[in-house]
Motif scaffolding. Structure first.
Motif, PDB file in Angstrom:
ATOM      1  N   LEU A  18      50.128 -14.103  31.198  1.00 37.14           N
ATOM      2  CA  LEU A  18      48.887 -14.642  30.662  1.00 37.14           C
ATOM      3  C   LEU A  18      48.936 -16.155  30.764  1.00 37.14           C
ATOM      4  O   LEU A  18      50.008 -16.754  30.698  1.00 37.14           O
ATOM      5  N   LYS A  19      47.774 -16.771  30.910  1.00 39.13           N
ATOM      6  CA  LYS A  19      47.691 -18.233  30.932  1.00 39.13           C
ATOM      7  C   LYS A  19      46.831 -18.680  29.753  1.00 39.13           C
ATOM      8  O   LYS A  19      45.731 -18.176  29.551  1.00 39.13           O
ATOM      9  N   SER A  20      47.361 -19.615  28.994  1.00 37.16           N
ATOM     10  CA  SER A  20      46.634 -20.158  27.854  1.00 37.16           C
ATOM     11  C   SER A  20      45.582 -21.147  28.349  1.00 37.16           C
ATOM     12  O   SER A  20      45.892 -22.065  29.103  1.00 37.16           O
ATOM     13  N   LEU A  21      44.344 -20.945  27.915  1.00 37.49           N
ATOM     14  CA  LEU A  21      43.287 -21.895  28.261  1.00 37.49           C
ATOM     15  C   LEU A  21      43.365 -23.139  27.384  1.00 37.49           C
ATOM     16  O   LEU A  21      42.754 -24.158  27.694  1.00 37.49           O
ATOM     17  N   LYS A  22      44.138 -23.068  26.315  1.00 36.77           N
ATOM     18  CA  LYS A  22      44.288 -24.210  25.409  1.00 36.77           C
ATOM     19  C   LYS A  22      45.289 -25.233  25.948  1.00 36.77           C
ATOM     20  O   LYS A  22      45.000 -26.420  25.982  1.00 36.77           O
ATOM     21  N   ASP A  23      46.466 -24.743  26.384  1.00 36.36           N
ATOM     22  CA  ASP A  23      47.508 -25.686  26.815  1.00 36.36           C
ATOM     23  C   ASP A  23      47.970 -25.486  28.261  1.00 36.36           C
ATOM     24  O   ASP A  23      48.817 -26.216  28.748  1.00 36.36           O
ATOM     25  N   GLY A  24      47.420 -24.485  28.964  1.00 29.94           N
ATOM     26  CA  GLY A  24      47.770 -24.267  30.370  1.00 29.94           C
ATOM     27  C   GLY A  24      49.121 -23.618  30.602  1.00 29.94           C
ATOM     28  O   GLY A  24      49.521 -23.425  31.746  1.00 29.94           O
ATOM     29  N   ARG A  25      49.835 -23.285  29.527  1.00 30.73           N
ATOM     30  CA  ARG A  25      51.154 -22.666  29.670  1.00 30.73           C
ATOM     31  C   ARG A  25      51.013 -21.149  29.830  1.00 30.73           C
ATOM     32  O   ARG A  25      49.965 -20.582  29.582  1.00 30.73           O
ATOM     33  N   TYR A  26      52.133 -20.518  30.230  1.00 32.32           N
ATOM     34  CA  TYR A  26      52.146 -19.091  30.526  1.00 32.32           C
ATOM     35  C   TYR A  26      52.893 -18.307  29.460  1.00 32.32           C
ATOM     36  O   TYR A  26      53.801 -18.822  28.805  1.00 32.32           O
ATOM     37  N   TYR A  27      52.516 -17.037  29.332  1.00 32.86           N
ATOM     38  CA  TYR A  27      53.206 -16.093  28.468  1.00 32.86           C
ATOM     39  C   TYR A  27      53.526 -14.874  29.325  1.00 32.86           C
ATOM     40  O   TYR A  27      52.663 -14.372  30.043  1.00 32.86           O
ATOM     41  N   TYR A  28      54.766 -14.373  29.226  1.00 33.61           N
ATOM     42  CA  TYR A  28      55.218 -13.231  30.018  1.00 33.61           C
ATOM     43  C   TYR A  28      55.424 -12.036  29.101  1.00 33.61           C
ATOM     44  O   TYR A  28      56.019 -12.165  28.032  1.00 33.61           O
ATOM     45  N   GLY A  29      54.959 -10.845  29.521  1.00 34.63           N
ATOM     46  CA  GLY A  29      55.132  -9.665  28.691  1.00 34.63           C
ATOM     47  C   GLY A  29      55.066  -8.390  29.505  1.00 34.63           C
ATOM     48  O   GLY A  29      54.893  -8.409  30.723  1.00 34.63           O
ATOM     49  N   SER A  30      55.182  -7.261  28.805  1.00 30.88           N
ATOM     50  CA  SER A  30      55.041  -5.944  29.432  1.00 30.88           C
ATOM     51  C   SER A  30      54.363  -5.016  28.432  1.00 30.88           C
ATOM     52  O   SER A  30      54.488  -5.192  27.218  1.00 30.88           O
ATOM     53  N   THR A  31      53.624  -4.033  28.955  1.00 29.65           N
ATOM     54  CA  THR A  31      52.832  -3.155  28.103  1.00 29.65           C
ATOM     55  C   THR A  31      52.371  -1.925  28.868  1.00 29.65           C
ATOM     56  O   THR A  31      52.504  -1.867  30.088  1.00 29.65           O
ATOM     57  N   GLU A  32      51.784  -0.974  28.146  1.00 32.99           N
ATOM     58  CA  GLU A  32      51.147   0.191  28.764  1.00 32.99           C
ATOM     59  C   GLU A  32      49.684  -0.085  29.071  1.00 32.99           C
ATOM     60  O   GLU A  32      49.108   0.543  29.946  1.00 32.99           O
ATOM     61  N   ASP A  33      49.063  -0.989  28.319  1.00 29.70           N
ATOM     62  CA  ASP A  33      47.633  -1.259  28.467  1.00 29.70           C
ATOM     63  C   ASP A  33      47.392  -2.769  28.397  1.00 29.70           C
ATOM     64  O   ASP A  33      47.380  -3.353  27.304  1.00 29.70           O
ATOM     65  N   VAL A  34      47.195  -3.378  29.545  1.00 26.11           N
ATOM     66  CA  VAL A  34      47.044  -4.830  29.620  1.00 26.11           C
ATOM     67  C   VAL A  34      45.795  -5.295  28.874  1.00 26.11           C
ATOM     68  O   VAL A  34      45.826  -6.309  28.176  1.00 26.11           O
ATOM     69  N   GLY A  35      44.701  -4.560  28.988  1.00 31.12           N
ATOM     70  CA  GLY A  35      43.466  -4.949  28.316  1.00 31.12           C
ATOM     71  C   GLY A  35      43.616  -4.992  26.805  1.00 31.12           C
ATOM     72  O   GLY A  35      43.204  -5.967  26.154  1.00 31.12           O
ATOM     73  N   LYS A  36      44.223  -3.939  26.224  1.00 27.97           N
ATOM     74  CA  LYS A  36      44.443  -3.905  24.778  1.00 27.97           C
ATOM     75  C   LYS A  36      45.404  -5.007  24.345  1.00 27.97           C
ATOM     76  O   LYS A  36      45.216  -5.628  23.298  1.00 27.97           O
ATOM     77  N   ARG A  37      46.413  -5.227  25.158  1.00 29.32           N
ATOM     78  CA  ARG A  37      47.395  -6.266  24.807  1.00 29.32           C
ATOM     79  C   ARG A  37      46.750  -7.648  24.837  1.00 29.32           C
ATOM     80  O   ARG A  37      47.017  -8.481  23.963  1.00 29.32           O
ATOM     81  N   LEU A  38      45.888  -7.907  25.814  1.00 27.73           N
ATOM     82  CA  LEU A  38      45.182  -9.187  25.873  1.00 27.73           C
ATOM     83  C   LEU A  38      44.320  -9.378  24.627  1.00 27.73           C
ATOM     84  O   LEU A  38      44.273 -10.476  24.061  1.00 27.73           O
ATOM     85  N   LEU A  39      43.659  -8.313  24.174  1.00 29.62           N
ATOM     86  CA  LEU A  39      42.844  -8.396  22.955  1.00 29.62           C
ATOM     87  C   LEU A  39      43.709  -8.753  21.740  1.00 29.62           C
ATOM     88  O   LEU A  39      43.292  -9.535  20.889  1.00 29.62           O
ATOM     89  N   LYS A  40      44.918  -8.196  21.673  1.00 25.33           N
ATOM     90  CA  LYS A  40      45.825  -8.530  20.569  1.00 25.33           C
ATOM     91  C   LYS A  40      46.236  -9.996  20.626  1.00 25.33           C
ATOM     92  O   LYS A  40      46.268 -10.683  19.605  1.00 25.33           O
ATOM     93  N   HIS A  41      46.565 -10.482  21.819  1.00 25.15           N
ATOM     94  CA  HIS A  41      46.936 -11.898  21.963  1.00 25.15           C
ATOM     95  C   HIS A  41      45.765 -12.785  21.539  1.00 25.15           C
ATOM     96  O   HIS A  41      45.939 -13.722  20.764  1.00 25.15           O
TER      97      HIS A  41
END
Length: 112
Positions: free
Chosen positions: A39-62
């Motif tokens: 994921l890329k933060s629109l606030k600071d431009g930095r990245y977050y690395y992760g793993s999941t079964e459902d990327v869409g749901k995980r993005l909503l949680k973030h």
């Protein structure tokens, strides 16, 4: 072992299906896939690395502030996704992204 990656930048996530023999092939046939993602933060431009079964749901949680490590860096967008046939492969790839070698790889491939 065969793995495929698909860069996702502003487009819907598309599945890349690869049939394999054994337990991992069974996961694919049952429709259960796992993902490593960046994921890329629109606030600071930095990245977050992760793993999941459902990327869409995980993005909503973030983006909903439900993940402590990303709460202060919202909002996020999906920058990169890889599909894997098992949870363990997705997690191994996440750990690779977080390593020095993984960071060099991501830079060389111009993913980040």
């Amino acid at each position: 072992m065969v793995e495929r990656a698909r860069l996702v930048q502003g487009t819907p996530l598309e599945k890349v299906c690869i049939l394999q023999k054994g337990i991992e092939g069974l996961s694919l046939l049952l429709g259960r896939m796992y993902y490593s993602y960046i994921l890329k933060s629109l606030k600071d431009g930095r990245y977050y690395y992760g793993s999941t079964e459902d990327v869409g749901k995980r993005l909503l949680k973030h983006n909903g502030g439900q993940v402590r490590s990303t709460k202060g860096r919202r909002p996020f967008v999906i920058h990169f996704v890889e599909e894997h046939l098992s949870r363990s492969l997705a997690f191994q790839r996440e750990m690779f992204y977080k390593s020095v070698e993984g960071h060099i790889y991501l830079k060389e491939k111009q993913i980040i």
